[in-house]
Design a protein around this motif. Structure first.
Motif, PDB file in Angstrom:
ATOM      1  N   ILE A 124       0.835  -1.203   0.000  1.00  0.00           N
ATOM      2  CA  ILE A 124       0.000   0.000   0.000  1.00  0.00           C
ATOM      3  C   ILE A 124       0.868   1.250   0.000  1.00  0.00           C
ATOM      4  CG2 ILE A 124      -1.704   1.328   1.321  1.00  0.00           C
ATOM      5  CD1 ILE A 124      -2.707  -1.345   2.464  1.00  0.00           C
TER       6      ILE A 124
ATOM      7  N   CYS B 296      -3.552   3.183  -2.829  1.00  0.00           N
ATOM      8  CA  CYS B 296      -2.501   2.159  -2.809  1.00  0.00           C
ATOM      9  C   CYS B 296      -1.407   2.469  -3.820  1.00  0.00           C
ATOM     10  CB  CYS B 296      -3.118   0.794  -3.110  1.00  0.00           C
ATOM     11  SG  CYS B 296      -1.898  -0.537  -3.221  1.00  0.00           S
TER      12      CYS B 296
ATOM     13  N   ASN C 269      -8.008   0.908  -3.189  1.00  0.00           N
ATOM     14  CA  ASN C 269      -7.028   0.919  -4.282  1.00  0.00           C
ATOM     15  C   ASN C 269      -6.637   2.329  -4.709  1.00  0.00           C
ATOM     16  OD1 ASN C 269      -9.282   1.668  -5.810  1.00  0.00           O
ATOM     17  ND2 ASN C 269      -9.518  -0.361  -6.753  1.00  0.00           N
ATOM     18  N   SER C 270      -7.504   3.305  -4.523  1.00  0.00           N
ATOM     19  CA  SER C 270      -7.170   4.672  -4.937  1.00  0.00           C
ATOM     20  C   SER C 270      -6.069   5.286  -4.079  1.00  0.00           C
ATOM     21  CB  SER C 270      -8.413   5.567  -4.873  1.00  0.00           C
ATOM     22  OG  SER C 270      -8.904   5.646  -3.547  1.00  0.00           O
TER      23      SER C 270
ATOM     24  N   HIS D 129      -5.426   1.359 -13.130  1.00  0.00           N
ATOM     25  CA  HIS D 129      -6.726   2.049 -13.171  1.00  0.00           C
ATOM     26  C   HIS D 129      -7.591   1.517 -14.298  1.00  0.00           C
ATOM     27  CE1 HIS D 129      -3.884   4.622 -11.058  1.00  0.00           C
ATOM     28  NE2 HIS D 129      -4.927   5.138 -10.419  1.00  0.00           N
TER      29      HIS D 129
ATOM     30  N   CYS E 203     -10.470  -3.962  -4.556  1.00  0.00           N
ATOM     31  CA  CYS E 203      -9.960  -3.446  -3.287  1.00  0.00           C
ATOM     32  C   CYS E 203     -10.624  -2.116  -2.946  1.00  0.00           C
ATOM     33  CB  CYS E 203      -8.449  -3.269  -3.360  1.00  0.00           C
ATOM     34  SG  CYS E 203      -7.741  -2.573  -1.852  1.00  0.00           S
TER      35      CYS E 203
ATOM     36  N   PHE F  12      -1.133  -0.106  -6.691  1.00  0.00           N
ATOM     37  CA  PHE F  12      -2.173   0.094  -7.697  1.00  0.00           C
ATOM     38  C   PHE F  12      -1.832   1.299  -8.580  1.00  0.00           C
ATOM     39  CE2 PHE F  12      -6.329   1.755  -9.091  1.00  0.00           C
ATOM     40  CZ  PHE F  12      -6.915   0.609  -9.610  1.00  0.00           C
TER      41      PHE F  12
ATOM     42  N   CYS G 140      -6.701  -6.307  -7.211  1.00  0.00           N
ATOM     43  CA  CYS G 140      -6.695  -4.859  -6.991  1.00  0.00           C
ATOM     44  C   CYS G 140      -8.011  -4.175  -7.346  1.00  0.00           C
ATOM     45  CB  CYS G 140      -5.561  -4.221  -7.787  1.00  0.00           C
ATOM     46  SG  CYS G 140      -3.913  -4.678  -7.201  1.00  0.00           S
ATOM     47  N   HIS G 141      -8.670  -4.622  -8.388  1.00  0.00           N
ATOM     48  CA  HIS G 141      -9.865  -3.917  -8.847  1.00  0.00           C
ATOM     49  C   HIS G 141     -11.043  -4.070  -7.881  1.00  0.00           C
ATOM     50  CE1 HIS G 141      -8.301  -2.416 -12.631  1.00  0.00           C
ATOM     51  NE2 HIS G 141      -7.700  -3.586 -12.791  1.00  0.00           N
TER      52      HIS G 141
ATOM     53  N   CYS H 298      -5.947  -8.609  -0.979  1.00  0.00           N
ATOM     54  CA  CYS H 298      -4.552  -8.280  -1.287  1.00  0.00           C
ATOM     55  C   CYS H 298      -3.664  -9.493  -1.053  1.00  0.00           C
ATOM     56  CB  CYS H 298      -4.098  -7.090  -0.449  1.00  0.00           C
ATOM     57  SG  CYS H 298      -2.629  -6.268  -1.094  1.00  0.00           S
TER      58      CYS H 298
END
Length: 215
Positions: free
Chosen positions: A151, A206, A203-204, A215, A200, A209, A197-198, A191
């Motif tokens: 992260i 992390c 994720n924004s 993205h 999570c 990511f 990731c998508h 994780c």
């Protein structure tokens, strides 16, 4: 300051998982403090699922510390032979039973718990969290050691104490009891070594990511 040189509100960024996992019970299927104590010892370097499978028969035969006092370590072997390092763990369990004598003597503070053989800081933190005692540190298990650096919260390390100290400096003590377990649950469910990731919820925030353009 965070690891990347900018002030970050990680409490805010981790809020989705702090909420998601706030009331989640630890995966070890214990029924009381005695069972949790024994199970955290057995689960070291083993899986919670394995310990959950074998523990019912163990606790049926040995339902308390009192029942273990006159037991020899070898008598535990048939119940825990499929546990990693079962011989050492049997010795530790019997030593604890003879030391504490009664379930009511199981301590609920970090100092007295970590004196017991087979109980490290991580195990002690788990016990305190599960029994709603004030956190005296942050749970830092193998999942946290994998996920927190990914992260971008702490530097990558295999040293759990070093990672725990970084986390303790970053988060207020009021959430110490929940933040480590929240990160651990994220590592167990999403994780993973190969992260999903998508799906999570953080994720924004992390770095893995973001840096891998997922993205």
């Amino acid at each position: 300051m965070n690891l990347f040189g900018e002030t970050e509100n990680w409490v805010f960024k981790l809020n989705p998982i702090l909420i998601k996992y706030h009331d989640r019970k630890h995966p070890l299927a214990y029924q009381n403090l005695y069972q949790l104590l024994i199970m955290v010892i057995l689960s070291a370097q083993d899986s919670d699922a394995n310990i959950n499978t074998l523990s019912p028969s163990l606790f049926l035969r040995y339902p308390s510390l009192q029942s273990l006092q006159e037991t020899k370590p070898i008598e535990l072997y048939p119940f825990i032979i499929n546990v990693k390092y079962f011989e050492n763990k049997a010795n530790w369990i019997i030593e604890i039973a003879r030391r504490l004598k009664n379930d009511i003597n199981i301590p609920l503070n970090i100092k007295d718990l970590t004196v017991l053989k087979g109980i490290g800081r991580k195990s002690a933190h788990v016990i305190l969290r599960e029994f709603n005692k004030p956190a005296q540190g942050i749970i830092t298990d193998l999942h946290v050691l994998r996920v927190a650096p990914r992260i971008g919260i702490v530097l990558s390390t295999k040293d759990a104490l070093k990672a725990e100290k970084q986390l303790m400096q970053l988060f207020p003590q009021t959430i110490w009891g929940n933040v480590g377990m929240a990160i651990s649950f994220l590592g167990r469910e999403i994780c993973r070594p190969k992260p999903n990731c998508h799906n999570c919820p953080i994720n924004s925030s992390c770095m893995y990511f973001i840096n891998n353009n997922l993205h």
